[in-house]
Write an enzyme that holds these catalytic residues in place. Sequence first.
Site, short mmCIF file in Angstrom:
data_model
loop_
_atom_site.label_atom_id
_atom_site.label_comp_id
_atom_site.label_asym_id
_atom_site.label_seq_id
_atom_site.Cartn_x
_atom_site.Cartn_y
_atom_site.Cartn_z
N ASN A 1 -10.53 -0.47 1.45
CA ASN A 1 -9.09 -0.28 1.28
C ASN A 1 -8.69 -0.79 -0.10
O ASN A 1 -8.63 -2.00 -0.32
CB ASN A 1 -8.38 -1.06 2.40
CG ASN A 1 -6.87 -1.03 2.26
OD1 ASN A 1 -6.31 -0.62 1.25
ND2 ASN A 1 -6.19 -1.50 3.30
N HIS B 1 -3.25 6.80 2.74
CA HIS B 1 -3.71 5.48 2.28
C HIS B 1 -5.01 5.15 3.03
O HIS B 1 -5.09 5.30 4.25
CB HIS B 1 -2.63 4.43 2.56
CG HIS B 1 -3.14 3.05 2.44
ND1 HIS B 1 -3.90 2.62 1.38
CD2 HIS B 1 -3.02 1.97 3.27
CE1 HIS B 1 -4.22 1.36 1.55
NE2 HIS B 1 -3.71 0.94 2.69
N CYS C 1 0.81 -1.22 0.00
CA CYS C 1 0.00 0.00 0.00
C CYS C 1 0.84 1.27 0.00
O CYS C 1 0.29 2.38 -0.04
CB CYS C 1 -0.95 -0.01 1.18
SG CYS C 1 -1.96 -1.49 1.19
N1 ACO Z 1 -17.20 -8.87 12.67
C1 ACO Z 1 -17.47 -9.17 13.95
N2 ACO Z 1 -16.50 -9.53 14.82
C2 ACO Z 1 -15.24 -9.58 14.36
C3 ACO Z 1 -14.90 -9.29 13.03
C4 ACO Z 1 -15.94 -8.92 12.17
N3 ACO Z 1 -15.75 -8.61 10.88
N4 ACO Z 1 -13.58 -9.43 12.88
C5 ACO Z 1 -13.07 -9.80 14.06
N5 ACO Z 1 -14.09 -9.91 14.95
C6 ACO Z 1 -14.02 -10.30 16.34
C7 ACO Z 1 -12.84 -11.17 16.66
O1 ACO Z 1 -13.11 -12.54 16.37
C8 ACO Z 1 -12.66 -10.94 18.14
O2 ACO Z 1 -13.60 -11.73 18.83
P1 ACO Z 1 -13.20 -12.41 20.24
O3 ACO Z 1 -12.89 -11.26 21.14
O4 ACO Z 1 -14.42 -13.17 20.58
O5 ACO Z 1 -12.01 -13.25 19.93
C9 ACO Z 1 -13.09 -9.49 18.30
O6 ACO Z 1 -13.84 -9.15 17.15
C10 ACO Z 1 -11.91 -8.55 18.40
O7 ACO Z 1 -11.00 -8.88 17.34
P2 ACO Z 1 -9.74 -8.04 17.07
O8 ACO Z 1 -8.96 -8.64 15.93
O9 ACO Z 1 -9.03 -7.80 18.36
O10 ACO Z 1 -10.44 -6.71 16.56
P3 ACO Z 1 -9.82 -5.27 16.45
O11 ACO Z 1 -10.54 -4.38 17.37
O12 ACO Z 1 -8.33 -5.28 16.48
O13 ACO Z 1 -10.27 -4.87 14.98
C11 ACO Z 1 -9.33 -4.70 12.79
C12 ACO Z 1 -9.83 -5.64 13.87
C13 ACO Z 1 -10.49 -3.84 12.31
C14 ACO Z 1 -8.82 -5.53 11.63
C15 ACO Z 1 -8.22 -3.80 13.41
O14 ACO Z 1 -7.23 -4.60 14.03
C16 ACO Z 1 -7.57 -2.94 12.39
O15 ACO Z 1 -8.16 -2.03 11.89
N6 ACO Z 1 -6.28 -3.17 12.06
C17 ACO Z 1 -5.62 -2.52 10.99
C18 ACO Z 1 -5.82 -3.35 9.79
C19 ACO Z 1 -5.62 -2.62 8.53
O16 ACO Z 1 -6.02 -1.50 8.36
N7 ACO Z 1 -5.00 -3.35 7.57
C20 ACO Z 1 -4.74 -2.87 6.31
C21 ACO Z 1 -3.61 -1.84 6.35
S1 ACO Z 1 -2.24 -2.27 5.48
C22 ACO Z 1 -2.77 -2.40 3.97
O17 ACO Z 1 -3.51 -1.58 3.52
C23 ACO Z 1 -2.35 -3.60 3.18
#
Ligand code: ACO
Length: 341
Positions: A290, A260, A120
Amino acid sequence: MMNDNFSFNPVTITGIGRYIPETVITNEDIAKLVDTNDEWITSRTGIKQRRVVSGNQTATSMASKAAIDALEFAGVKADEIDLIIVATSLPDSLYPSTACEVQAEIGAVNAAAFNIVAACTGLVYGLNIARNFIMTGTYKKVLLLGVDVHSRFLDWNERSTCILFGDGAGALILEQSSDGRNDILSVDMHANGEKAGELSIPLNGKNCPLVEPNETKQQYVNMNGKEIYKFAVSVVPRSIKDALIGAGLSIEGLDYLIPHQANMRIISSIMDRLGLKEDQVIANLDKYGNTSTASICVALMEEILNGKIKQDSIMAMCGFGAGLTWGTAIVRWRAKDKRKK
Ligand code: ACO
């Protein structure tokens, strides 16, 4: 970090283009595939819907449409292009390069062509490569493309990754500036390969049958979401500040941030850490998700067409992603849409 150096040829951006596939996938649609809902996705990411390729649409077909859009914007003919750089992590094939396929598709018969991979951050890396070719006098007109087809490389049963990405292509035309003004004011680029495992798409493959066997069958996005989040909010503000210093500017000199489009929470955190106002930050990931290497152009073009980004606006275009890679370009926007009569 490369500083502006006026003993080199001045560089300007003369065109911008984009292509987003027609097929819309809403959060409600994804909730039919995995256990998720609109409220969870919107509150964690800011994304409401994304566009995906369908049928025989490809990275090359999207990139070619974005390229034609940018050429028309710039009033440049395809055969005037000296070099095509395609920043992509998700091309249609390992070879030939997307850049060669686009060259044939648009008739850029005089252009050299290659792909780069910086995930990205690809558009920022590509911008720096393009401007260096022009600064040093090697080339006069470069077509830079960012394209990724994430929807074919997602595990659509994995709710933490399939909600994030959309497909798209973006394009810029960079040229030696005709009036001596340099508009790519600085570029800051970084990588940290020690964290490569935090975000990856391994290629499938199988050893020769005559040797010890090994087979990979995981050609999907693997992401440590929390680590990527922490990485982005910690390194990107520093990169923007360093790029501004490289351009001889302070944060007060910045009109717009075009980050981004990964995640609205990441973007808001960067905005807060830099003390920027909401209307200085360009974001449209609610509509497109994204779009990876394309996302900066996809967001920037919308605000150019809306008239928000005006002549002489100073912008920070910042990317971050797999590698891990990150970087920022400080750019003065001066391109005039040649399609407008
Ligand atoms: N819907 C519902 N629940 C979900 C989902 C979903 N889509 N995805 C995960 N969960 C659940 C998990 O299973 C977990 O449940 P548990 O507590 O029972 O185990 C709970 O939600 C919390 O999961 P986390 O992974 O800790 O969720 P987090 O708050 O970290 O959010 C996210 C996840 C949105 C992916 C976040 O970590 C994030 O934004 N990270 C950055 C990712 C990103 O932007 N990547 C791309 C950038 S780089 C590029 O562009 C290539």
